[in-house]
Design a protein around this motif. Structure first.
Motif, PDB file in Angstrom:
ATOM      1  N   THR A 343       8.152 -46.376  49.264  1.00 56.63           N
ATOM      2  CA  THR A 343       7.141 -45.328  49.148  1.00 56.63           C
ATOM      3  C   THR A 343       7.333 -44.352  50.290  1.00 56.63           C
ATOM      4  OG1 THR A 343       5.517 -46.760  48.074  1.00 56.63           O
ATOM      5  CG2 THR A 343       4.678 -44.794  49.162  1.00 56.63           C
ATOM      6  N   SER A 344       7.278 -43.050  49.992  1.00 53.60           N
ATOM      7  CA  SER A 344       7.415 -42.002  51.006  1.00 53.60           C
ATOM      8  C   SER A 344       6.128 -41.207  51.073  1.00 53.60           C
ATOM      9  CB  SER A 344       8.578 -41.068  50.671  1.00 53.60           C
ATOM     10  OG  SER A 344       9.802 -41.765  50.639  1.00 53.60           O
ATOM     11  N   GLY A 345       5.869 -40.603  52.240  1.00 57.37           N
ATOM     12  CA  GLY A 345       4.689 -39.764  52.425  1.00 57.37           C
ATOM     13  C   GLY A 345       3.556 -40.522  53.088  1.00 57.37           C
ATOM     14  N   LEU A 346       2.896 -39.877  54.049  1.00 57.28           N
ATOM     15  CA  LEU A 346       1.814 -40.529  54.779  1.00 57.28           C
ATOM     16  C   LEU A 346       0.453 -40.298  54.156  1.00 57.28           C
ATOM     17  CD1 LEU A 346       2.903 -39.902  58.466  1.00 57.28           C
ATOM     18  CD2 LEU A 346       3.114 -41.985  57.131  1.00 57.28           C
ATOM     19  N   ALA A 354      10.105 -44.510  44.859  1.00 65.82           N
ATOM     20  CA  ALA A 354      11.428 -44.383  44.244  1.00 65.82           C
ATOM     21  C   ALA A 354      12.151 -45.716  44.338  1.00 65.82           C
ATOM     22  CB  ALA A 354      12.245 -43.294  44.938  1.00 65.82           C
ATOM     23  N   VAL A 355      13.167 -45.877  43.499  1.00 66.20           N
ATOM     24  CA  VAL A 355      14.061 -47.030  43.566  1.00 66.20           C
ATOM     25  C   VAL A 355      15.476 -46.495  43.743  1.00 66.20           C
ATOM     26  CG1 VAL A 355      15.052 -48.982  42.321  1.00 66.20           C
ATOM     27  CG2 VAL A 355      12.593 -48.546  42.192  1.00 66.20           C
ATOM     28  N   TYR A 356      16.146 -46.997  44.780  1.00 67.97           N
ATOM     29  CA  TYR A 356      17.502 -46.554  45.105  1.00 67.97           C
ATOM     30  C   TYR A 356      18.497 -47.676  44.821  1.00 67.97           C
ATOM     31  CZ  TYR A 356      14.928 -42.937  47.593  1.00 67.97           C
ATOM     32  OH  TYR A 356      14.077 -41.905  47.897  1.00 67.97           O
ATOM     33  N   GLU A 357      19.699 -47.294  44.397  1.00 64.71           N
ATOM     34  CA  GLU A 357      20.794 -48.237  44.176  1.00 64.71           C
ATOM     35  C   GLU A 357      21.848 -48.009  45.269  1.00 64.71           C
ATOM     36  OE1 GLU A 357      21.354 -50.481  41.697  1.00 64.71           O
ATOM     37  OE2 GLU A 357      20.197 -49.898  39.926  1.00 64.71           O
ATOM     38  N   GLY A 367      22.782 -44.208  43.291  1.00 69.38           N
ATOM     39  CA  GLY A 367      21.893 -43.538  42.359  1.00 69.38           C
ATOM     40  C   GLY A 367      20.452 -43.794  42.748  1.00 69.38           C
ATOM     41  N   ALA A 368      19.518 -43.103  42.077  1.00 68.27           N
ATOM     42  CA  ALA A 368      18.104 -43.263  42.395  1.00 68.27           C
ATOM     43  C   ALA A 368      17.262 -42.778  41.240  1.00 68.27           C
ATOM     44  CB  ALA A 368      17.743 -42.508  43.675  1.00 68.27           C
ATOM     45  N   VAL A 369      16.064 -43.342  41.111  1.00 64.19           N
ATOM     46  CA  VAL A 369      15.035 -42.829  40.213  1.00 64.19           C
ATOM     47  C   VAL A 369      13.795 -42.623  41.072  1.00 64.19           C
ATOM     48  CG1 VAL A 369      14.443 -45.202  39.502  1.00 64.19           C
ATOM     49  CG2 VAL A 369      13.635 -43.251  38.158  1.00 64.19           C
ATOM     50  N   SER A 370      13.284 -41.394  41.114  1.00 60.77           N
ATOM     51  CA  SER A 370      12.203 -41.049  42.032  1.00 60.77           C
ATOM     52  C   SER A 370      11.007 -40.504  41.264  1.00 60.77           C
ATOM     53  CB  SER A 370      12.692 -40.035  43.069  1.00 60.77           C
ATOM     54  OG  SER A 370      13.165 -38.865  42.420  1.00 60.77           O
ATOM     55  N   GLY A 371       9.978 -40.086  42.014  1.00 54.63           N
ATOM     56  CA  GLY A 371       8.793 -39.500  41.400  1.00 54.63           C
ATOM     57  C   GLY A 371       7.867 -40.511  40.779  1.00 54.63           C
TER      58      GLY A 371
END
Length: 570
Positions: A343-346, A354-357, A367-371
């Protein structure tokens, strides 16, 4: 010192039992083991069983219970009685050997000997022989705080974090270039002994002090912190004196392991810098605006160690991803790639996940899927095969299903929005997930414990099959997966529950039956008490019995009727 040289969806299944105490008796009853993240990788806990014995440690005493007679058959004190309040110890057991891990925060400083307030925490590992009367074989005191441990077969990898012992100049007034110069000089003056982790082994009445060899210290290509992460290797069939430590110059606070790799991750530690008062340089008469220290990037550093075999680990590579982890379940090594959920952002409005590979060999991003869950943070994660499940929450709970079959192009396969959230997700076989968390109003106000059953056969169309809500209650299983028991043979799920009703507090274990598309309450188990009920922390199935553990004792109940069979006071 070494340097890193490189900067169709599967069907869900229930993980196999973790390796525990290996009993050889043919009459050993079927039994549950510690609820772990990965099959074949055991995790430290306060209790272990092989079906014939139950081994537990509390208030500095290790006890062995016989499951046939339901009696304590042996015990050994590991800490002085006055240290019984010390942080809870955990243990790992293989055959007739137990390794007890004691966070020795206030006991002894490894480098200086007995010391009322250590310059930094220390950790004690104690090897115990369980054959016959339990006895201590040896102990090891290491510099630094205990992070976590994992066991594959009889080989344990223990991670400790230490900090260099450097006397820095006192900070007074505004930060200045002069102060930076003095700080840099203090670092350069520090001897090698200030940096290298040390450990002390007591065996056969003899104590020897040792230091991690400089040739066994590595560092990532990029700076990741001033801590020293040390991985100690202990074979429970051998001696603590054979430990083979290696160190990485990096920070770390979350450990995740598979049968071949050990990952240590460092979450970002945020601070809010307060600007200092403006200064007026002599002779100018003009104030100089204060400088606000630059905030560090919000990113998670992850370090991979190769642990194939029983020798010393090998540092492989490090990588980073934006955001912060929830816990070890945010990491998953699968088919050559490490999946990482952050999780990003305070602020509430800025948060998203997001999930990163990452390529496991190089730790480079593939790769990544964000939002995911904009304006929300992650509350639980579970990866099963090529599918990921992510729960985010603020006012409602989207459960996302992720198709991770192509690491370069992960994608959201489906989602379902519900009130409340799941803080822990457990595979329940046959395309089902059990979620343990909190129910909430449509405004996001939590109302009490919920246990939900999800159908995830079709990742594009997940759905909730059943829900059980217990108002004004919570469970330790929401943040401690070891507190959750699922026994596939009978569909039995057990979790501790703490409740408030009319100002009255109660603690018990809730026993559920999960079959088909239903969650049925089988009953509750409460331990004997005087002025208040003891909180139950663990549950184990052993043969036809259900064993529950609290700080005050162990209760044995009939697994079907829940009738009490025995009470063993601790």
């Amino acid at each position: 010192m070494l340097e890193d040289s490189a900067g169709g969806i599967a069907k869900e299944s229930v993980p196999a039992a973790a390796p525990g105490i290996q009993g050889g008796a043919a009459s050993t009853p079927q039994h549950s083991t510690t609820n772990v993240h990965e099959a074949g990788v055991d995790e430290p806990d306060v209790v272990k069983t092989d079906g014939r014995r139950v081994v537990t440690v509390s208030r500095g005493v290790l006890r062995v219970l016989d499951t046939a007679t339901r009696r304590i058959i042996g015990s050994v004190r590991l800490l002085d009685a006055q240290q019984g309040w010390a942080p809870s110890a955990n243990l790992l057991v293989q055959g007739d050997r137990a390794l007890v891990i004691v966070p020795d925060v206030y006991a002894t400083d490894v480098k200086r000997g007995p010391y009322p307030m250590p310059s930094q925490p220390s950790t004690r590992f104690v090897l115990v022989d369980l054959a016959g009367a339990p006895r201590v074989l040896s102990s090891e005191l290491v510099s630094g705080s205990y992070v976590d441990a994992r066991m594959v077969g009889s080989t344990v990898r223990l991670v400790a974090r230490s900090v260099p012992e450097i006397k820095y100049p006192q900070l007074s007034g505004n930060p200045s270039e002069q102060l930076q110069k003095r700080t840099r000089a203090a670092v350069l003056r520090a001897p090698l002994s200030a940096w290298l982790p040390t450990y002390r082994i007591t065996e056969g009445g003899t104590t020897s002090s040792r230091t991690v060899e400089c040739g066994q210290v590595s560092h990532p290509r990029d700076y990741t912190g001033t801590s020293m992460l040390t991985v100690y290797t202990v074979d429970l069939t051998g001696r603590l004196g054979d430990a083979k430590p290696i160190t990485l110059a990096a920070d770390g606070d979350i450990v995740y392991g598979t049968t071949t790799s050990l990952y240590v991750a460092s979450n970002p530690h945020w601070f809010y810098a307060v600007p200092m008062a403006a200064s007026v340089p002599s002779g100018t008469g003009k104030p100089v605006p204060p400088k606000t220290p630059k905030q560090p990037p919000e990113q998670t550093q992850i370090h991979r160690f190769e642990i194939s075999g029983d020798g010393a680990p090998r540092y492989v590579a490090s990588g980073s991803v934006p955001g912060r982890l929830l816990n070890q379940y945010s990491l998953s090594d699968y088919d050559g790639y490490l999946r990482v959920a952050t999780t990003s952002g305070l602020s509430d409005t800025a948060q998203q996940s997001a999930v990163y590979e990452l390529n496991a060999d190089t730790m480079a991003r593939a790769g990544a899927v964000s939002g995911l869950g904009k304006g929300q943070r992650i509350y639980s994660v579970r990866f099963i095969g090529a599918v990921g499940y992510v729960v985010t929450f603020r006012q409602v709970d989207p459960l996302y299903t992720l198709d991770l079959s192509d690491p370069a192009h992960p994608r959201v396969a489906g989602e379902i929005e519900l009130t409340g959230y799941s803080a822990y997700l457990s595979p329940a076989g046959d395309g089902r997930l059990i979620g343990v968390g909190q129910e909430a109003s449509t405004q996001g106000r939590t109302t009490g414990l919920q246990v939900a059953l999800f159908d995830v056969h079709d990742p594009a169309h997940p759905k909730r099959l059943a829900q059980l809500v217990k108002n004004a209650s919570h469970s330790n299983a929401e943040w401690d997966p070891h507190a959750f028991l699922y026994w596939p043979a009978t569909g039995t799920a057990v979790l501790p529950v703490n409740s408030w009703d009319g100002g009255q507090y109660s603690a018990s274990a809730l026993v559920l039956t999960v079959t088909g598309s239903k969650i049925t309450v089988q009953g509750t188990i409460a331990h004997p008490h005087s002025d208040q009920q003891a909180g139950i922390s663990r549950a184990m199935v052993i043969g036809s019995d259900l064993w529950t553990l609290s700080d005050t004792g162990v209760q044995v109940s009939n697994a079907s009727s829940l009738a009490t069979r025995s009470w063993i006071s601790l």
